[in-house]
Design an enzyme around this catalytic site. Structure first.
Site, short mmCIF file in Angstrom:
data_model
loop_
_atom_site.label_atom_id
_atom_site.label_comp_id
_atom_site.label_asym_id
_atom_site.label_seq_id
_atom_site.Cartn_x
_atom_site.Cartn_y
_atom_site.Cartn_z
N CYS A 34 -5.01 26.34 -41.64
CA CYS A 34 -4.87 24.90 -41.89
C CYS A 34 -3.65 24.59 -42.77
O CYS A 34 -3.42 23.45 -43.12
CB CYS A 34 -6.13 24.32 -42.51
SG CYS A 34 -6.56 25.08 -44.07
N HIS A 47 0.82 -1.22 0.00
CA HIS A 47 0.00 0.00 0.00
C HIS A 47 0.85 1.25 0.00
O HIS A 47 0.47 2.28 -0.54
CB HIS A 47 -0.96 -0.03 1.19
CG HIS A 47 -2.09 -0.97 0.97
ND1 HIS A 47 -2.11 -2.23 1.49
CD2 HIS A 47 -3.20 -0.84 0.23
CE1 HIS A 47 -3.21 -2.84 1.09
NE2 HIS A 47 -3.89 -2.02 0.32
N GLU A 52 -6.02 31.98 -49.12
CA GLU A 52 -4.73 31.45 -49.57
C GLU A 52 -4.20 32.18 -50.80
O GLU A 52 -3.19 31.78 -51.38
CB GLU A 52 -4.82 29.93 -49.82
CG GLU A 52 -5.95 29.49 -50.69
CD GLU A 52 -6.09 27.97 -50.77
OE1 GLU A 52 -5.18 27.24 -50.36
OE2 GLU A 52 -7.14 27.52 -51.27
N ASP A 55 -0.35 27.82 -49.82
CA ASP A 55 -0.52 28.59 -51.06
C ASP A 55 -0.27 30.08 -50.84
O ASP A 55 0.27 30.75 -51.72
CB ASP A 55 -1.92 28.36 -51.62
CG ASP A 55 -1.98 27.04 -52.37
OD1 ASP A 55 -1.06 26.77 -53.16
OD2 ASP A 55 -2.93 26.26 -52.14
C1 PEP Z 1 -2.85 25.60 -48.01
O1 PEP Z 1 -2.73 26.04 -49.13
O2 PEP Z 1 -2.26 26.04 -47.02
C2 PEP Z 1 -3.76 24.46 -47.78
C3 PEP Z 1 -4.00 24.01 -46.58
O3 PEP Z 1 -4.26 23.83 -48.88
P1 PEP Z 1 -3.46 22.76 -49.75
O4 PEP Z 1 -2.16 22.49 -49.08
O5 PEP Z 1 -4.35 21.59 -49.82
O6 PEP Z 1 -3.32 23.49 -51.04
MG MG Z 2 -4.13 25.51 -50.73
#
Ligand code: PEP
Ligand code: MG
Length: 564
Positions: free
Chosen positions: A492, A183, A421, A445
């Site tokens: 993203c 314990h 983008e 992009d």
């Molecule tokens: C980007 O352009 O940042 C994006 C997330 O899209 P992909 O990479 O699919 O062009």
């Molecule tokens: Mg893109």
């Protein structure tokens, strides 16, 4: 010195050697009756303490806390208590010594029967004995008050109560005896106190105040280590802490040190990626690259609907962000028979294809709306550069909704967002913010179009520069405009998981960071260690630096401070 590590952890601290025998002496009492009364007061107090410990440890170790019920019963056992009282009366000696004598007799008898159950019983007896003696002698298991820093307790053996009533400065335990499943061990683990047992003669080898490295992962003790060893173990400790903290942030919301909440979500190419995301604590999907579903061949409405439905089902309460088809550029789909182009990245890409091939686009929109009743989802368009594109896409959505209504197919309102983008979308983001419900910055992009550097061209790889002040200024502009319009701004692209840039984007006010599943824990950890308020004041300073090199260096220092 080696032992068995039973509660993991690494501690560098001062040794405090605990020798219980020193707590009391044997002496003759003037009045046996008074001494018996003193014993009874101590018995009452011990029972009260045990009740408190029982309640505290119940939350820590559940059923294992029942040993304290057994302790309380022992203190009510007539054979034991009368044995102690008899010795006080017959021999005229103090209670402490009488307890010591009776308990030791019991222990000797138990030891004749050698089994694990008996070992546990012996520890229980020692526990109640040391509790009573400590109460009678008025002493505690505590190191000198003036000792600072982390303490490591060195003892022959400790009882469960010792662990629960230990000096709060104690961060590690080393004992000569003890069992892996005892314990005491269970409680040290539940209390997160690193512990090593089975270290021969440690109480003889160590003196109070010795400096010790206790590596309970490896069961190793280093006595009075040299400078190099201290440095090495301090570094190991940092790494270990990071590892554990990474796992701790996994199941929590992502909140900065000053209480600012953001979301860390994942990028997926297919529904099967969701399992990996959830396993690392993703708080939803920030980018579903649906073009990947079409690489093998066209999917009809039902097939797409089933996939989106499965994705929202898997995500439960988390949100799914579906990006409509982003073909073109580097993502060619031959069977679509799009014209051959000299410069595909500046040609028919993303929303431009969808608006050109309305029949294809509407099938995807219908499938998304049909899936909307099964969970939380939103959609966004890629490669937007003109307000007219958003309006045209929304007009198609209105058509789809009308058709579904006519057909009696249910759907829910879906937030409509756009990828930012292209430099045009970023620069004009104040106007775009009036047209959509959210932005998602696609830095992959955005960098290539802002810097005129092909994202896949080896010859200009060095020029594809995430720290370029122009790129960072555009990102700030988008976040500011989104914020002013009261819409959420996500990111993203790859920069969302860049350790050095995360604190900057946090300070700019980014709401959501979406990335590959491998980087989620790390990013959640960085954010949870950051203080947004403190970082905010540095944004203008960073954006006013002239070169990317200066920016990167500044951010390098920033992240080092955050992680140390
Ligand atoms: C980007 O352009 O940042 C994006 C997330 O899209 P992909 O990479 O699919 O062009
Ligand atoms: Mg893109």
């Amino acid at each position: 010195m080696k032992g068995i590590g039973i509660s993991p952890g690494l501690v560098l601290g001062k040794a405090f050697v605990y020798k219980e025998e020193s707590l009391f002496k044997r002496y003759y009492v003037k009045c046996q009756r008074e001494e018996v009364d003193r014993l009874k007061v101590a018995l009452d107090q011990a029972k009260k303490e045990i009740e408190l410990i029982y309640n505290e440890s119940k939350t820590l170790v559940g059923e294992d806390a029942d040993i304290f019920i057994a302790h309380k019963e022992m203190l009510e056992d007539p054979e034991l208590i009368n044995g102690i009282i008899d010795i006080i009366i017959n021999e005229g000696i103090n209670s402490e010594w009488a307890i010591h004598k009776v308990i030791n007799n019991f222990i000797s008898l138990f030891k004749l029967r050698n089994n694990e159950y008996i070992d546990a019983k012996i520890i229980d007896l020692k526990d109640i004995s040391s509790r009573l003696i400590r109460i009678l002698a008025g002493s505690k298991l505590a190191a000198p008050l003036e000792w600072e820093g982390e303490l490591i307790i060195i003892a022959k053996e400790l009882t469960p109560s010792n662990i629960l009533q230990m000096d709060k400065r104690v961060r590690g335990i080393v004992t000569e005896f003890g069992g892996i499943t005892s314990h005491t061990s269970i409680l040290s683990k539940a209390s997160n106190i690193p512990m090593v047992i089975g270290v021969n003669n440690i109480t003889e080898l160590v003196v109070d105040g010795d400096f010790i490295i206790l590596d309970a992962y490896e069961g190793r003790i280093i006595l009075n280590p040299c400078e190099d060893a201290i440095k090495e173990y301090q570094e190991r400790k940092r790494q270990r802490i990071k590892f554990w903290e990474l796992h701790r942030v996994r199941d929590r919301e992502t909140i900065t040190q000053d209480g600012y909440k953001v979301k860390v979500t994942g990028n997926i190419a297919g529904v099967e990626d969701i399992k990996n995301l959830l396993a690392v604590g993703a708080e939803g999907v920030g980018l579903f690259r649906t073009e990947n579903l079409f690489l093998e061949g066209l999917l009809d409405e039902e097939e797409q609907f089933q996939l989106y439905k499965r994705a929202v089902d898997l995500l439960g309460n988390h949100q799914l962000t579906i990006r409509t088809l982003d073909v073109g550029g580097d993502k060619a789909i031959p069977y679509l028979n799009l014209p051959k182009e000299n410069n595909p990245f500046l040609g028919l890409r993303g929303i431009r294809v969808s608006l050109l091939r309305e029949e294809l686009f509407k099938i995807q929109l219908r499938a998304i709306y049909r899936a909307s009743i099964y969970g939380s989802l939103r959609l966004m368009f890629p490669m937007i550069s003109r307000i007219e594109e958003i309006r045209a896409a929304k007009a198609l959505i209105a058509q789809v909704q009308e058709e579904l209504m006519k057909e009696g197919i249910p759907f829910e309102p879906v937030e409509i967002g756009m990828m930012v983008e292209t430099p045009a979308a970023a620069i004009h983001s104040a106007a775009f913010a009036r047209e959509v419900d959210f932005f998602s910055i696609g830095t992959n992009d955005l960098i290539q179009y802002t810097l005129a550097v092909d994202r896949d061209n080896k010859n200009v790889m060095e020029l594809y520069d995430p720290y370029h002040p122009a790129v960072l200024r555009l990102i700030k502009l988008v976040i500011d405009n989104g914020c002013r319009a009261g819409i959420k701004v996500s990111m993203c692209g790859e920069l969302a998981s860049n350790s050095k840039l995360i604190p900057l984007f946090l300070a700019m006010g980014l709401d959501e960071f979406s990335m590959d599943h491998n980087l989620i824990l790390n990013s959640k950890y960085i954010i949870s260690r950051s203080n947004r308020g403190e970082l905010e004041g540095q944004v203008d300073l960073i954006l006013n630096l002239s070169t990317s090199c200066e920016v990167e260096k500044y951010l390098d220092n920033l992240i080092t401070n955050i992680l140390n």
